[in-house]
Design a protein around this motif. Structure first.
Motif, PDB file in Angstrom:
ATOM      1  N   HIS A 159       0.831  -1.208   0.000  1.00 44.08           N
ATOM      2  CA  HIS A 159       0.000   0.000   0.000  1.00 44.08           C
ATOM      3  C   HIS A 159       0.870   1.264   0.000  1.00 44.08           C
ATOM      4  O   HIS A 159       1.700   1.438   0.914  1.00 44.08           O
ATOM      5  CB  HIS A 159      -0.930  -0.024   1.228  1.00 44.08           C
ATOM      6  CG  HIS A 159      -1.782   1.186   1.339  1.00 44.08           C
ATOM      7  ND1 HIS A 159      -1.918   1.887   2.514  1.00 44.08           N
ATOM      8  CD2 HIS A 159      -2.529   1.842   0.420  1.00 44.08           C
ATOM      9  CE1 HIS A 159      -2.733   2.905   2.315  1.00 44.08           C
ATOM     10  NE2 HIS A 159      -3.112   2.905   1.055  1.00 44.08           N
ATOM     11  N   GLY A 193       0.326   4.125   0.922  1.00 44.70           N
ATOM     12  CA  GLY A 193       0.138   4.902   2.152  1.00 44.70           C
ATOM     13  C   GLY A 193       0.653   4.170   3.393  1.00 44.70           C
ATOM     14  O   GLY A 193       0.474   4.657   4.510  1.00 44.70           O
ATOM     15  N   LEU A 199      -3.746   0.812   7.464  1.00 45.51           N
ATOM     16  CA  LEU A 199      -4.753  -0.211   7.171  1.00 45.51           C
ATOM     17  C   LEU A 199      -5.040  -1.088   8.400  1.00 45.51           C
ATOM     18  O   LEU A 199      -6.015  -1.833   8.425  1.00 45.51           O
ATOM     19  CB  LEU A 199      -4.310  -1.081   5.992  1.00 45.51           C
ATOM     20  CG  LEU A 199      -4.203  -0.341   4.656  1.00 45.51           C
ATOM     21  CD1 LEU A 199      -3.693  -1.264   3.568  1.00 45.51           C
ATOM     22  CD2 LEU A 199      -5.563   0.228   4.249  1.00 45.51           C
ATOM     23  N   HIS A 245      -7.967   9.543  -1.071  1.00 45.73           N
ATOM     24  CA  HIS A 245      -7.696   9.036  -2.425  1.00 45.73           C
ATOM     25  C   HIS A 245      -8.689   9.606  -3.433  1.00 45.73           C
ATOM     26  O   HIS A 245      -9.849   9.835  -3.109  1.00 45.73           O
ATOM     27  CB  HIS A 245      -7.860   7.508  -2.500  1.00 45.73           C
ATOM     28  CG  HIS A 245      -7.181   6.743  -1.422  1.00 45.73           C
ATOM     29  ND1 HIS A 245      -7.628   6.683  -0.127  1.00 45.73           N
ATOM     30  CD2 HIS A 245      -6.062   5.977  -1.452  1.00 45.73           C
ATOM     31  CE1 HIS A 245      -6.832   5.916   0.602  1.00 45.73           C
ATOM     32  NE2 HIS A 245      -5.853   5.486  -0.184  1.00 45.73           N
ATOM     33  N   ARG A 292      -1.808  19.069  -0.491  1.00 43.78           N
ATOM     34  CA  ARG A 292      -2.152  18.348  -1.721  1.00 43.78           C
ATOM     35  C   ARG A 292      -2.187  19.291  -2.929  1.00 43.78           C
ATOM     36  O   ARG A 292      -2.013  18.861  -4.060  1.00 43.78           O
ATOM     37  CB  ARG A 292      -3.490  17.638  -1.559  1.00 43.78           C
ATOM     38  CG  ARG A 292      -3.345  16.457  -0.650  1.00 43.78           C
ATOM     39  CD  ARG A 292      -4.632  15.720  -0.403  1.00 43.78           C
ATOM     40  NE  ARG A 292      -4.349  14.527   0.366  1.00 43.78           N
ATOM     41  CZ  ARG A 292      -4.129  14.518   1.674  1.00 43.78           C
ATOM     42  NH1 ARG A 292      -4.183  15.640   2.353  1.00 43.78           N
ATOM     43  NH2 ARG A 292      -3.857  13.395   2.300  1.00 43.78           N
TER      44      ARG A 292
END
Ligand code: HEM
Length: 519
Positions: free
Chosen positions: A41, A43, A48, A66, A470
């Protein structure tokens, strides 16, 4: 995994898969097995394994981090193993050809329940056909080449030629006579500037600024002088091959010494003794599509002043790429003309009359840029509206913060005013000859371009603030915002810098002042 292999689970069944090596999650009623994926992953694993994630519905958390398109990528799509019983996914990616249902993401005339005095049935038909084509064929090419910097694919250029999109981007006129436009969606005789506006704005929706310029924009600004001022022989040779996408043309005016100041240009054209040829010497800088152009519409200093001459790539012409802040897919070039011999028949307009050729061309160029600027600002509104509704900060959605809503309000007001002014001036263009447009619209179009690019820059700044980190990151959720913020100054410079245009508009107004006007 194909759809038919998907199984149906209850939420209780999914909950049981909540261990590191047996890890399922629910996103929008779809069940994903991320047991093995967690190690890869991007991230990280830890997120998770957080207590709220394994076996849970993580839709809200997922969309806070996402883009939806992540789930559409083949390598991630196959992680889906099933769906939740009696539930339907509600989140979907863009559907080819469809209008957005996000408020203000479309201009009023395309928004359900609204009306327009300008756009008729043929504009709507064209809009639908062009959007489908752009979404399906151009968008993927744009996204790929904005990143790898390669020029737009010839297959895309060829398909656009088949549909006569290159020709439509030249606006209404004799060059459309006898052509089948977009498989007959609109008759050449009824094609007007609103149809052209539609084409320009749909192309802009690709959200790839460098590619947008790479996609034959050299033709949009370099061919009109040939169409309007070239000899019939020149036109019959050049126009079909350029509009057919077989050859490329660019407009070569600006130089290292002079940009908006065309009288400061230093490239010279002198006649040979027999007066049959021009000999051109000098250089041009920041020439869009110059890297791959076959023809150059060149502004030259001549004995009588300023003259525009069409140069075919030949001995003495050399081009090299300039690395600007957008993608090299635009083919931005530094061009050198070293004793380049060109037949005098390639002169566009009168010798010494180049300023008129250029000024009339500038109007159309600036108007095209306003079409794009207005449309691209909407892309930001759409992204910001989605983001502020799905992103949480300080424990609540960003949209609950008045300061954020205020920024979005300004964005919407600016974009709507640009589009409405644009539509008004487009209507004027539809009702004026080319000469009248050159006379009456230079000032208003200069103001509109200055205004739209200032609005665009402010909107870019606001969007970065809304997206935070971002907004300055080239991948992930703020990708479009970062791209726009980095490339928006192009619009404010190409076709005339803002301050130059503002001053031009005021000087035109001063010229129109009645002699007897007193306060
Ligand atoms: C099917 C499930 C998932 C897939 C396919 C996936 C995929 C990805 C990808 C491709 C990225 C890189 C950034 C991007 O391209 O947008 C990423 C980043 C990330 N993911 Fe996931 N992810 C999944 C689920 C989750 C979940 C459930 C969480 C926890 C809430 C999570 C948290 C993160 C974080 C924190 C980042 C870094 C974001 C950033 O740097 O801005 N992911 N993920």
């Amino acid at each position: 995994m194909t759809t038919k292999n998907l199984r149906v689970f209850t939420r209780e069944q999914v909950e049981k898969h909540s261990k590191p090596d047996d890890l399922w999650i629910i996103i929008d009623a779809k069940v994903y097995d991320v047991s093995r994926f967690k190690d890869m992953h991007p991230g990280g694993i830890a997120v998770l394994l957080d207590e709220d994630i394994p076996g849970q519905d993580v839709t809200e958390a997922f969309y806070g981090l996402h883009l939806h398109e992540v789930l559409e990528r083949p390598q991630y799509k196959r992680l889906q193993i099933g769906t939740i019983v009696e539930e339907q996914p509600v989140i979907y990616s863009r559907i080819i050809g469809e209008a957005s249902n996000i408020p203000y993401a479309e201009p009023t005339w395309l928004s359900e329940g609204y009306h327009s005095p300008y756009f008729k049935e043929s504009h709507r038909r064209l809009q639908h056909a062009v959007r489908e084509f752009i979404d399906d064929i151009v968008y993927p090419d744009a996204q790929a080449h904005e990143i790898d910097g390669k020029r737009p694919s010839q297959s895309v250029i060829d398909k656009m030629a088949e549909l006569n999109i290159h020709a439509m981007r030249m606006g209404p006129g004799k060059h459309l006579k006898g052509l089948t436009l977009m498989e007959g969606t609109v008759d050449p005789e009824e094609f007007d500037y609103f149809h052209e506006l539609v084409v320009n704005q749909e192309i802009t929706r690709c959200g790839a600024r460098g590619y947008g310029d790479g996609l034959n924009s050299g033709c949009v600004i370099g061919l009109p002088p040939v169409l309007n001022f070239g000899s019939p022989e020149l036109k019959s040779k050049i126009v079909p091959e350029v509009l057919g996408g077989k050859k490329f043309i660019c407009l070569a005016i600006s130089e290292a010494h002079a940009g908006s100041d065309v009288f400061g240009l230093q490239t010279t054209a002198t006649k040979t003794e027999d007066s049959k040829h021009w000999i051109i010497n000098g250089h041009k800088k920041w020439i869009t599509n110059g890297v791959f152009a076959d023809y150059f519409t060149v502004g030259c200093k001549t004995e009588d002043g300023f003259t525009v001459i069409l140069v075919e790539r030949c001995e003495g012409v050399s081009t090299k790429p300039i690395k600007t802040s957008y993608s090299s897919t635009a083919g931005t070039a530094f061009i050198t003309f070293d004793n380049v011999k060109v037949p005098v028949e390639n002169t566009l307009g009168e010798e010494g009359g180049g300023i008129f050729v250029m000024l009339s061309n500038f109007n159309h160029e600036r108007w095209v840029m306003c079409c794009s600027s207005a449309r691209s600002q909407r892309l930001l509104i759409e992204a910001c509206l989605k983001w502020i509704m799905q992103r949480k900060a300080f424990g609540k959605p960003l949209a609950s913060l008045a300061v954020i809503r205020s920024k979005v309000a300004q964005m919407i007001a600016r974009t709507e005013s640009v589009q409405n002014w644009l539509e008004n001036l487009t209507y004027q263009m539809c009702n004026m000859t080319y000469i009248e447009q050159a006379k009456r619209l230079a000032g208003p179009l200069a103001f509109l371009k200055m205004y739209s690019t200032r609005c665009a820059q402010q909107t870019a700044v606001d969007a970065v603030q809304i997206f935070g980190g971002r907004g300055i990151t080239q991948s992930g959720m703020g990708r479009l915002i970062e791209h726009y913020y980095r490339t928006v100054p192009f619009d404010s410079l190409l076709g005339g810098a803002e301050d130059v245009l503002a001053d031009l508009g005021v000087r035109q107004a001063m010229r129109g002042m009645p002699k007897n006007a007193r306060l």
